[in-house]
Design a protein around this motif. Structure first.
Motif, mmCIF file in Angstrom:
data_model
loop_
_atom_site.group_PDB
_atom_site.id
_atom_site.type_symbol
_atom_site.label_atom_id
_atom_site.label_comp_id
_atom_site.label_asym_id
_atom_site.label_seq_id
_atom_site.Cartn_x
_atom_site.Cartn_y
_atom_site.Cartn_z
ATOM 1 N N ALA A 46 0.807 -1.224 0.000
ATOM 2 C CA ALA A 46 0.000 0.000 0.000
ATOM 3 C C ALA A 46 0.839 1.272 0.000
ATOM 4 C CB ALA A 46 -0.933 0.003 1.215
ATOM 5 N N VAL A 47 2.154 1.140 0.081
ATOM 6 C CA VAL A 47 3.022 2.320 0.125
ATOM 7 C C VAL A 47 2.853 3.172 -1.122
ATOM 8 C CG1 VAL A 47 5.435 3.041 -0.032
ATOM 9 C CG2 VAL A 47 4.741 1.409 1.702
ATOM 10 N N GLY A 48 2.728 2.537 -2.261
ATOM 11 C CA GLY A 48 2.558 3.281 -3.503
ATOM 12 C C GLY A 48 3.880 3.570 -4.190
ATOM 13 N N GLN A 49 3.803 3.768 -5.498
ATOM 14 C CA GLN A 49 5.002 3.987 -6.300
ATOM 15 C C GLN A 49 5.805 5.211 -5.874
ATOM 16 O OE1 GLN A 49 4.241 4.544 -10.464
ATOM 17 N NE2 GLN A 49 6.353 5.095 -10.917
ATOM 18 N N PRO A 50 5.168 6.369 -5.614
ATOM 19 C CA PRO A 50 5.968 7.546 -5.255
ATOM 20 C C PRO A 50 6.798 7.343 -3.995
ATOM 21 C CG PRO A 50 3.750 8.199 -5.861
ATOM 22 C CD PRO A 50 3.742 6.711 -5.754
ATOM 23 N N ALA A 51 6.165 6.887 -2.904
ATOM 24 C CA ALA A 51 6.890 6.723 -1.646
ATOM 25 C C ALA A 51 7.985 5.676 -1.777
ATOM 26 C CB ALA A 51 5.919 6.336 -0.527
ATOM 27 N N ALA A 52 7.697 4.587 -2.501
ATOM 28 C CA ALA A 52 8.699 3.534 -2.689
ATOM 29 C C ALA A 52 9.891 4.060 -3.485
ATOM 30 C CB ALA A 52 8.073 2.339 -3.400
ATOM 31 N N THR A 53 9.608 4.804 -4.547
ATOM 32 C CA THR A 53 10.689 5.347 -5.374
ATOM 33 C C THR A 53 11.495 6.389 -4.612
ATOM 34 O OG1 THR A 53 9.317 4.996 -7.331
ATOM 35 C CG2 THR A 53 11.230 6.425 -7.585
ATOM 36 N N ILE A 54 10.803 7.219 -3.829
ATOM 37 C CA ILE A 54 11.504 8.218 -3.018
ATOM 38 C C ILE A 54 12.434 7.528 -2.026
ATOM 39 C CG2 ILE A 54 11.195 9.967 -1.215
ATOM 40 C CD1 ILE A 54 8.609 10.790 -2.690
ATOM 41 N N GLY A 55 11.939 6.461 -1.371
ATOM 42 C CA GLY A 55 12.754 5.738 -0.397
ATOM 43 C C GLY A 55 13.988 5.118 -1.018
ATOM 44 N N VAL A 56 13.803 4.395 -2.117
ATOM 45 C CA VAL A 56 14.933 3.736 -2.784
ATOM 46 C C VAL A 56 15.870 4.770 -3.395
ATOM 47 C CG1 VAL A 56 15.597 2.186 -4.665
ATOM 48 C CG2 VAL A 56 13.619 1.631 -3.245
ATOM 49 N N ILE A 103 3.644 10.152 3.059
ATOM 50 C CA ILE A 103 4.835 9.969 2.224
ATOM 51 C C ILE A 103 6.026 9.574 3.091
ATOM 52 C CG2 ILE A 103 6.451 11.113 0.658
ATOM 53 C CD1 ILE A 103 4.108 13.005 -0.092
ATOM 54 N N SER A 104 6.198 10.278 4.217
ATOM 55 C CA SER A 104 7.323 10.001 5.113
ATOM 56 C C SER A 104 7.250 8.585 5.670
ATOM 57 C CB SER A 104 7.340 11.009 6.267
ATOM 58 O OG SER A 104 7.503 12.319 5.788
ATOM 59 N N ILE A 105 6.074 8.196 6.135
ATOM 60 C CA ILE A 105 5.908 6.847 6.682
ATOM 61 C C ILE A 105 6.154 5.804 5.595
ATOM 62 C CG2 ILE A 105 4.218 5.245 7.664
ATOM 63 C CD1 ILE A 105 2.962 7.729 9.065
ATOM 64 N N GLY A 106 5.752 6.132 4.362
ATOM 65 C CA GLY A 106 5.979 5.219 3.243
ATOM 66 C C GLY A 106 7.448 4.998 2.962
ATOM 67 N N PHE A 107 8.231 6.091 2.871
ATOM 68 C CA PHE A 107 9.651 5.868 2.563
ATOM 69 C C PHE A 107 10.416 5.342 3.777
ATOM 70 C CE2 PHE A 107 10.196 10.630 3.276
ATOM 71 C CZ PHE A 107 11.105 10.566 4.322
ATOM 72 N N LEU A 108 9.901 5.578 4.994
ATOM 73 C CA LEU A 108 10.509 4.955 6.177
ATOM 74 C C LEU A 108 10.342 3.437 6.132
ATOM 75 C CD1 LEU A 108 9.498 7.317 9.129
ATOM 76 C CD2 LEU A 108 11.805 6.872 8.295
ATOM 77 N N LEU A 109 9.177 2.993 5.674
ATOM 78 C CA LEU A 109 8.926 1.559 5.550
ATOM 79 C C LEU A 109 9.894 0.937 4.545
ATOM 80 C CD1 LEU A 109 6.986 -0.622 6.610
ATOM 81 C CD2 LEU A 109 5.501 -0.138 4.668
ATOM 82 N N VAL A 110 10.117 1.638 3.441
ATOM 83 C CA VAL A 110 11.070 1.165 2.433
ATOM 84 C C VAL A 110 12.479 1.122 3.020
ATOM 85 C CG1 VAL A 110 12.134 1.700 0.208
ATOM 86 C CG2 VAL A 110 9.674 1.987 0.507
ATOM 87 N N GLN A 111 12.839 2.149 3.788
ATOM 88 C CA GLN A 111 14.157 2.175 4.426
ATOM 89 C C GLN A 111 14.330 1.017 5.406
ATOM 90 O OE1 GLN A 111 15.074 5.929 6.230
ATOM 91 N NE2 GLN A 111 15.314 6.996 4.286
ATOM 92 N N ASP A 112 13.263 0.667 6.121
ATOM 93 C CA ASP A 112 13.341 -0.461 7.056
ATOM 94 C C ASP A 112 13.652 -1.764 6.320
ATOM 95 O OD1 ASP A 112 12.865 1.119 9.247
ATOM 96 O OD2 ASP A 112 10.720 0.706 9.333
ATOM 97 N N ILE A 113 13.056 -1.918 5.137
ATOM 98 C CA ILE A 113 13.329 -3.116 4.334
ATOM 99 C C ILE A 113 14.789 -3.126 3.890
ATOM 100 C CG2 ILE A 113 12.742 -4.337 2.202
ATOM 101 C CD1 ILE A 113 9.932 -3.080 2.461
ATOM 102 N N ILE A 114 15.273 -1.969 3.449
ATOM 103 C CA ILE A 114 16.674 -1.857 3.033
ATOM 104 C C ILE A 114 17.596 -2.124 4.219
ATOM 105 C CG2 ILE A 114 18.436 -0.248 2.190
ATOM 106 C CD1 ILE A 114 16.196 1.097 0.549
ATOM 107 N N ALA A 115 17.216 -1.600 5.392
ATOM 108 C CA ALA A 115 18.021 -1.802 6.599
ATOM 109 C C ALA A 115 18.126 -3.285 6.947
ATOM 110 C CB ALA A 115 17.415 -1.029 7.766
#
Length: 562
Positions: A81-91, A147-159
């Protein structure tokens, strides 16, 4: 011996409380207080901490609980549910920060291995700090927060991937072989545990959740047990704790476990930061002061610029992009765990740990003020942000002309209104900030706009005040009240239909200028649809029904108050 140990732990907690009181008055996160307390209590100043091994073991419990709770939030459904923008911003932010961080580290003379670890540590933002400040500001439902919570979730996966990486390269084998072996081990252990988590635990969910105390001890047993099991395979307990949380993230009691474990996590993680602070040397801190200031500026300014540029690329307004970017200007507690693990495995020196720790302190302190006073900062630099404006087709559908009707919210009644407008061939646009809803609208070829209606700049950009009718099906009284007041202030003749579930709130919406209020328990959307069939649609055509409904609400409220 026991008395001395008790006294030592008590003194550690008392000093931490005293420092935390000062830090709290400065409106700073308590992480800063804990690290400073460790520095004060350590061997280079007061030399109070004698039971270093015990405190280190306790601190590992804190780390395990922290990562376990983070894992509980990595639900595959929420990730989707994060969505393309938040995921792309995070990565995108992680990749760009890593590249420039590596080059920046090399300018300070760090070797390639140390430089890559430093760069990776600078990429992650603090989930604890960001969520706390967003919650304090009551901005959880704002678009920038999503948006912030979305890219934080992506960062957690990367972490999580970084933890596997650092655990692997710490072995004496070649990097490729070590990483491959670690992934095989993790897959094998994870597969067995996944079978238990996805096929056995759901059948026991009623039994486990029946008693809060039993659920609490089960969560501890699962989290610590899986951590220990993974550690026995040669990977770190940090990887195990994260895996334990991920495996439980889909269970119905995941949030309950997270809430009940949070106070315990906060207590044990206190000792992690104190242990980290006690290991800092004033001499070493002095040698890394200049690069720490440099990296702090890099994180405080560079990371927000990267996030803001990426957000603007996806068509978010200047204000939303700026406020989301302000949340990215600090180094994470996850980075401290990552760099400390690398140090324990001999990958980086004490100097690198001190550099990352000092940078974390500076950036958390600086970014806290940046987030709290983001509105003031925005007003100062807004004129300069147009230079970061890039257009994207993601935000809007094909809007050939200004819509006759704006529909805010696509859930609940929103779908019925959209279907009606489509059948009647009415020119309308749907506004929502849920990525899944935007995708559905795109698939149905409905004009859509992705944005936050509480953002004045966004409302100005879409020219909502030029519409004949604005309908909000959003079930949020504060948002609807803001919308009604904003639109009526700009255009007295505009027809505004709002949504409410409570008579007193509906009455306030009418008082603020709403033309009609949908109330599902009294008068639903069908009444509005029947009125919209009549043309022309204007304020006068709604007035009789509005006055009748308002009298009904006032009578009901008077009877309730008697």
């Amino acid at each position: 011996m026991e008395s001395a140990l008790f006294t030592e732990i008590s003194l550690v907690v008392v000093v931490a409380f005293a420092v935390a009181s000062v830090v709290r008055m400065l409106k700073q996160p308590l992480i800063i207080a804990y690290i400073i307390s460790g520095l004060l209590l350590g061997p280079y100043l007061l030399d109070v901490i004698q039971s270093q091994e015990l405190l280190s073991a306790v601190s590992h419990l804190g780390v395990a609980l922290l990562l376990f709770i983070i894992g509980l939030k990595l639900n595959p459904k929420e990730i989707k549910a994060v969505g393309q923008p938040a995921a792309t911003i995070g990565v995108g932010q992680v990749l760009i920060t890593t590249i420039f961080g590596y080059l920046f580290a090399q300018t300070f003379g760090y070797a390639p291995t140390a430089a890559i670890y430093i760069a990776l540590a600078m990429t992650l933002s603090s989930t604890i700090v960001i969520l706390k400040i967003i919650s304090d500001k009551q901005d959880t439902d704002k678009l920038y927060a999503k948006i912030s919570i979305g890219f934080l979730l992506v960062q957690d996966i990367i972490a999580a991937g970084l933890l596997v990486f650092v655990s692997s390269v710490g072995s004496s084998q070649s990097m490729v072989l070590a990483i491959t072996q670690s992934l095989v081990q993790l897959t094998a252990v994870g597969s067995v545990l996944a079978i238990i988590a996805y096929f056995i635990l759901p059948k026991l969910s009623g039994f486990l959740a029946r008693s809060q105390e039993y659920l609490f001890i089960f969560a501890l047993a699962w989290g610590l047990g899986v951590s220990a099991l993974v550690a026995m395979t040669g990977l770190s307990l940090e990887v195990g704790a994260l895996l334990a949380g991920v495996l439980l993230s889909t269970q119905m009691y995941a949030k309950e476990i997270s809430n009940r474990l949070r106070p315990l996590r906060d207590f044990f993680i206190l000792f992690f930061f104190i242990t980290l602070g006690s290991g800092l040397s004033l001499h070493v801190l002095g040698t890394v002061l200049v690069p720490a200031v440099g990296f702090s500026l890099f994180v405080l300014v560079g990371n927000p610029l990267i996030v803001m540029a990426l957000a603007r690329y996806f068509g978010y307004t200047k204000r939303t992009s700026f406020k989301a970017a302000m949340t990215a200007g600090q180094v994470s507690e996850f980075s401290l765990i990552f760099i400390l693990l690398a140090s324990e495995l001999g990958q980086v020196s004490e100097q690198v740990v001190s550099l990352v720790t000092l940078t974390t302190l500076i950036t958390i302190a600086g970014s806290t003020y940046m987030m709290r006073y983001d509105e003031t900062l925005y007003k100062q630099i807004a004129p300069w942000l147009d230079r970061l404006r890039w257009e994207s087709g993601y935000q809007e559908g094909n809007m050939s002309a200004s819509p006759e009707i704006y529909l805010f919210g696509y859930a609940r009644h929103g779908r019925r209104f959209a279907q009606f407008f489509t059948n009647q061939h009415i020119n309308f646009a749907v506004v929502d900030y849920n990525p899944e809803k935007i995708t559905q609208l795109k698939e149905n070829d409905i004009t859509r706009i992705y944005g936050d209606i509480t953002d004045p700049e966004f409302m100005s950009d879409i020219h909502a005040t030029h519409a004949d009718v604005v309908i909000s099906t959003i079930n949020d009284f504060r948002v609807n009240l803001h919308l009604v007041r904003h639109l009526k202030n700009k255009n007295e003749d505009i027809v505004i239909v709002a949504y409410s579930e409570y008579p007193d709130e509906a009455a306030k919406l009418y008082e603020s200028g709403a033309s009609y209020v949908i109330m599902p328990h009294f008068l639903g959307g069908d009444k509005v649809l029947s009125m919209l069939e009549n043309r022309p649609i204007d304020e006068e055509s709604f007035r009789p029904q509005r006055d009748e409904h308002l009298r009904f609400l006032q009578d009901r409220l008077e009877k309730t108050n008697k």
